[in-house]
Write an enzyme that holds these catalytic residues in place. Structure first.
Site, mmCIF file in Angstrom:
data_model
loop_
_atom_site.group_PDB
_atom_site.id
_atom_site.type_symbol
_atom_site.label_atom_id
_atom_site.label_comp_id
_atom_site.label_asym_id
_atom_site.label_seq_id
_atom_site.Cartn_x
_atom_site.Cartn_y
_atom_site.Cartn_z
ATOM 1 N N ASP A 249 0.846 -1.208 0.000
ATOM 2 C CA ASP A 249 0.000 0.000 0.000
ATOM 3 C C ASP A 249 0.880 1.256 0.000
ATOM 4 O OD1 ASP A 249 -2.270 1.564 0.143
ATOM 5 O OD2 ASP A 249 -2.559 1.302 2.293
ATOM 6 N N ASN B 204 -2.272 -10.885 -4.354
ATOM 7 C CA ASN B 204 -2.103 -12.346 -4.426
ATOM 8 C C ASN B 204 -0.829 -12.708 -3.680
ATOM 9 O OD1 ASN B 204 -4.339 -12.867 -6.241
ATOM 10 N ND2 ASN B 204 -3.114 -11.792 -7.776
ATOM 11 N N LYS C 76 1.748 -15.343 -3.125
ATOM 12 C CA LYS C 76 2.097 -16.532 -3.911
ATOM 13 C C LYS C 76 3.141 -17.417 -3.243
ATOM 14 C CE LYS C 76 1.002 -14.500 -8.396
ATOM 15 N NZ LYS C 76 0.234 -15.572 -9.040
ATOM 16 N N ARG D 219 -10.432 10.956 -11.713
ATOM 17 C CA ARG D 219 -9.829 10.975 -10.369
ATOM 18 C C ARG D 219 -9.247 9.622 -9.974
ATOM 19 N NH1 ARG D 219 -14.473 11.910 -6.845
ATOM 20 N NH2 ARG D 219 -12.963 11.927 -5.166
ATOM 21 N N LYS D 220 -9.394 8.615 -10.844
ATOM 22 C CA LYS D 220 -8.957 7.255 -10.486
ATOM 23 C C LYS D 220 -7.577 6.939 -11.084
ATOM 24 C CE LYS D 220 -12.844 5.448 -12.060
ATOM 25 N NZ LYS D 220 -13.962 4.512 -12.356
HETATM 26 C C1 LIG Z 1 -2.928 9.056 1.665
HETATM 27 C C2 LIG Z 1 -2.034 9.963 2.431
HETATM 28 C C3 LIG Z 1 -2.039 11.368 1.890
HETATM 29 C C4 LIG Z 1 -1.231 12.301 2.768
HETATM 30 C C5 LIG Z 1 0.077 12.611 2.153
HETATM 31 C C6 LIG Z 1 0.997 13.125 3.144
HETATM 32 C C7 LIG Z 1 2.285 12.761 3.149
HETATM 33 C C8 LIG Z 1 2.794 11.753 2.173
HETATM 34 C C9 LIG Z 1 3.944 11.021 2.746
HETATM 35 C C10 LIG Z 1 4.104 9.694 2.512
HETATM 36 C C11 LIG Z 1 3.181 8.901 1.632
HETATM 37 C C12 LIG Z 1 2.843 7.585 2.272
HETATM 38 C C13 LIG Z 1 1.835 6.837 1.414
HETATM 39 C C14 LIG Z 1 0.931 6.071 2.301
HETATM 40 C C15 LIG Z 1 -0.192 5.440 1.507
HETATM 41 C C16 LIG Z 1 -1.205 4.937 2.454
HETATM 42 C C17 LIG Z 1 -2.536 4.991 1.783
HETATM 43 C C18 LIG Z 1 -3.610 4.620 2.732
HETATM 44 O O1 LIG Z 1 -3.504 3.732 3.489
HETATM 45 S S1 LIG Z 1 -5.032 5.546 2.647
HETATM 46 C C19 LIG Z 1 -6.008 4.857 3.964
HETATM 47 C C20 LIG Z 1 -6.970 3.780 3.508
HETATM 48 N N1 LIG Z 1 -7.972 4.322 2.653
HETATM 49 C C21 LIG Z 1 -9.047 4.956 3.148
HETATM 50 O O2 LIG Z 1 -9.245 5.107 4.314
HETATM 51 C C22 LIG Z 1 -9.995 5.507 2.114
HETATM 52 C C23 LIG Z 1 -11.441 5.464 2.583
HETATM 53 N N2 LIG Z 1 -12.302 5.840 1.484
HETATM 54 C C24 LIG Z 1 -12.567 7.118 1.198
HETATM 55 O O3 LIG Z 1 -12.189 8.024 1.924
HETATM 56 C C25 LIG Z 1 -13.356 7.389 -0.048
HETATM 57 O O4 LIG Z 1 -14.074 6.252 -0.442
HETATM 58 C C26 LIG Z 1 -12.432 7.830 -1.216
HETATM 59 C C27 LIG Z 1 -11.368 6.779 -1.573
HETATM 60 C C28 LIG Z 1 -11.733 9.168 -0.852
HETATM 61 C C29 LIG Z 1 -13.291 8.052 -2.467
HETATM 62 O O5 LIG Z 1 -14.408 8.801 -2.093
HETATM 63 P P1 LIG Z 1 -14.979 9.950 -3.038
HETATM 64 O O6 LIG Z 1 -16.315 10.325 -2.483
HETATM 65 O O7 LIG Z 1 -13.989 11.030 -3.218
HETATM 66 O O8 LIG Z 1 -15.129 9.231 -4.427
HETATM 67 P P2 LIG Z 1 -16.357 8.421 -5.028
HETATM 68 O O9 LIG Z 1 -16.940 7.488 -4.059
HETATM 69 O O10 LIG Z 1 -17.255 9.429 -5.683
HETATM 70 O O11 LIG Z 1 -15.629 7.548 -6.156
HETATM 71 C C30 LIG Z 1 -14.934 8.179 -7.238
HETATM 72 C C31 LIG Z 1 -14.796 7.119 -8.330
HETATM 73 O O12 LIG Z 1 -14.011 6.016 -7.816
HETATM 74 C C32 LIG Z 1 -14.787 4.805 -7.838
HETATM 75 N N3 LIG Z 1 -14.483 4.032 -6.625
HETATM 76 C C33 LIG Z 1 -14.451 4.493 -5.365
HETATM 77 N N4 LIG Z 1 -14.113 3.517 -4.503
HETATM 78 C C34 LIG Z 1 -13.955 2.418 -5.259
HETATM 79 C C35 LIG Z 1 -13.600 1.075 -4.954
HETATM 80 N N5 LIG Z 1 -13.344 0.676 -3.700
HETATM 81 N N6 LIG Z 1 -13.508 0.185 -5.966
HETATM 82 C C36 LIG Z 1 -13.747 0.564 -7.256
HETATM 83 N N7 LIG Z 1 -14.078 1.849 -7.618
HETATM 84 C C37 LIG Z 1 -14.183 2.733 -6.626
HETATM 85 C C38 LIG Z 1 -16.235 5.256 -7.860
HETATM 86 O O13 LIG Z 1 -17.062 4.268 -8.438
HETATM 87 C C39 LIG Z 1 -16.133 6.499 -8.737
HETATM 88 O O14 LIG Z 1 -15.965 6.071 -10.065
HETATM 89 P P3 LIG Z 1 -16.677 6.863 -11.281
HETATM 90 O O15 LIG Z 1 -16.136 8.271 -11.227
HETATM 91 O O16 LIG Z 1 -16.259 6.116 -12.510
HETATM 92 O O17 LIG Z 1 -18.146 6.809 -11.023
#
Ligand SMILES: CCCCC/C=C\C/C=C\CCCCCCCC(=O)SCCNC(=O)CCNC(=O)[C@H](O)C(C)(C)COP(=O)(O)OP(=O)(O)OC[C@H]1O[C@@H](n2cnc3c(N)ncnc32)[C@H](O)[C@@H]1OP(=O)(O)O
Length: 240
Positions: free
Chosen positions: A161, A183, A185, A206-207
Site C-alpha cells: 500500500d 495475491n 504466492k 480521479r482514479k
Molecule cells: C494518503 C495519504 C495522503 C497524505 C500525504 C501526506 C504525506 C505523504 C507522505 C508519505 C506517503 C505515504 C503513502 C501512504 C499510503 C497509504 C494509503 C492509505 O492507506 S489511505 C487509507 C486507507 N484508505 C481509506 O481510508 C480511504 C477510505 N475511502 C474514502 O475516503 C473514499 O471512499 C475515497 C477513496 C476518498 C473516495 O471517495 P470519493 O467520495 O472522493 O469518491 P467516489 O466514491 O465518488 O468515487 C470516485 C470514483 O471512484 C470509484 N471508486 C471508489 N471507490 C472504489 C472502490 N473501492 N472500488 C472501485 N471503484 C471505486 C467510484 O465508483 C467512482 O468512479 P466513477 O467516477 O467512474 O463513477
C-alpha cells in the site's frame, strides 16, 4: 540500539508509556546520514543504511543509488516526522470536522516508521519519473512475524500500500487507497529482503490504477503481485 524481544513492553500501560511518554532519544546517524529541510526542525532520513540492514539490502541500495547518478532515478527520503506542507494540504480535506484531537495528532507518526530500528519495516524507495515507477527495497524485521519464521501478510500489505501510494502521490498529488488486491504466492522468510516494483498503469479522471510485484533479491521467486486503485481527493467532499 536494537531491543531484544524480552525488552518489548508487555502491558498496555507499558506500551502506552513507550509510545506516548518522553520522546525517543535522538539516534544521531552522523553527518553523512543526516537530512535537513527548509523548516527549522531537523528531519532524520530513515531510508538510509543502518546497522540492521543486511548485506543484500545494502548492495541493492548501492545499486539504486548508482542509478540515481544520471538523474533517471531519485532516492525518496523518509522521515518519522511529518511533512508540514503535505499534512497541511491533507488537513484541508477534513474541512470543519476534527476527527482526531490535537494532542493525539501530535503523537502520530507514519505506521511504517513506528518500530525500533531493525525490528519492523526497514526500507528505501526510489522513483523514476519518466517511467512512473517506484521501487521499494524492503527488509521485514522480527516484530513483523506472521506464520512462524515468515513475514505477516498484513505487513507485506502495508508495504505494498505504501509503495503504491508513494508511486501515486509522487506522480499525481493527494490520493487515498480505495482498493487493494493482493495475491500472496510464496511466503517471505522473516528478515529477508524483497523488491517491490510498482508502476502507474492508467489514469481515469480521479482514479489512478497502479500495480506491483514482490520478488526475492535474486528475482527467482515471485512472492506476490498486487493491483491498487487510488482516488484523488475531492476538495469539495469531507473525508469524515
Ligand atoms: C494518503 C495519504 C495522503 C497524505 C500525504 C501526506 C504525506 C505523504 C507522505 C508519505 C506517503 C505515504 C503513502 C501512504 C499510503 C497509504 C494509503 C492509505 O492507506 S489511505 C487509507 C486507507 N484508505 C481509506 O481510508 C480511504 C477510505 N475511502 C474514502 O475516503 C473514499 O471512499 C475515497 C477513496 C476518498 C473516495 O471517495 P470519493 O467520495 O472522493 O469518491 P467516489 O466514491 O465518488 O468515487 C470516485 C470514483 O471512484 C470509484 N471508486 C471508489 N471507490 C472504489 C472502490 N473501492 N472500488 C472501485 N471503484 C471505486 C467510484 O465508483 C467512482 O468512479 P466513477 O467516477 O467512474 O463513477
Amino acid at each position: 540500539m536494537l531491543r531484544s524481544c524480552a525488552a518489548r513492553p508487555r502491558t498496555l500501560s507499558a506500551l502506552r508509556a513507550a509510545r506516548g511518554g518522553a520522546p525517543r532519544p535522538a539516534r544521531d546517524p552522523g553527518p553523512a546520514r543526516r537530512s535537513f529541510s527548509t523548516e527549522k526542525v531537523i528531519h532524520k532520513d530513515h531510508s538510509l543504511p543502518n546497522p540492521s540492514w543486511s548485506k543484500d539490502l545494502r548492495l541493492l541500495f548501492d545499486q539504486f543509488m548508482k542509478k540515481c547518478e544520471d538523474g533517471s532515478w531519485k532516492h525518496l527520503p523518509s522521515s518519522e516526522c511529518k511533512v508540514p506542507q503535505r499534512i497541511h494540504s491533507f488537513k484541508t480535506y477534513f474541512l470543519d470536522s476534527k476527527p482526531v484531537k490535537e494532542d493525539q495528532l501530535s503523537q502520530a507518526r507514519p505506521f511504517t516508521r513506528s518500530y525500533e530500528v531493525g525490528q519492523g519495516f526497514e526500507y528505501a524507495m526510489f522513483y523514476n519519473e519518466d517511467e512512473k515507477r517506484t521501487v521499494c527495497l524492503f527488509q521485514g524485521g522480527p516484530y513483523l512475524e506472521g506464520p512462524p519464521g515468515f513475514l505477516h501478510g498484513g505487513a507485506l500489505a502495508t508495504m505494498i500500500d505504501t509503495t503504491l501510494g508513494v508511486c501515486t502521490i509522487s506522480c499525481m498529488g493527494l490520493f487515498m487507497t480505495a482498493n487493494l488486491n493482493i495475491n500472496f504466492k510464496s511466503p517471505i522468510p522473516l528478515c529477508s529482503v524483497v523488491v517491490i516494483s510498482s508502476q502507474l498503469d492508467k489514469v481515469e479522471g480521479r482514479k489512478v490504477f497502479v500495480s506491483c510485484n514482490v520478488r526475492s533479491v535474486d528475482e527467482k521467486t515471485l512472492h506476490s503481485d498486487a493491483t491498487g486503485l487510488f482516488i484523488k481527493l475531492d476538495p469539495e467532499k469531507s473525508l469524515t
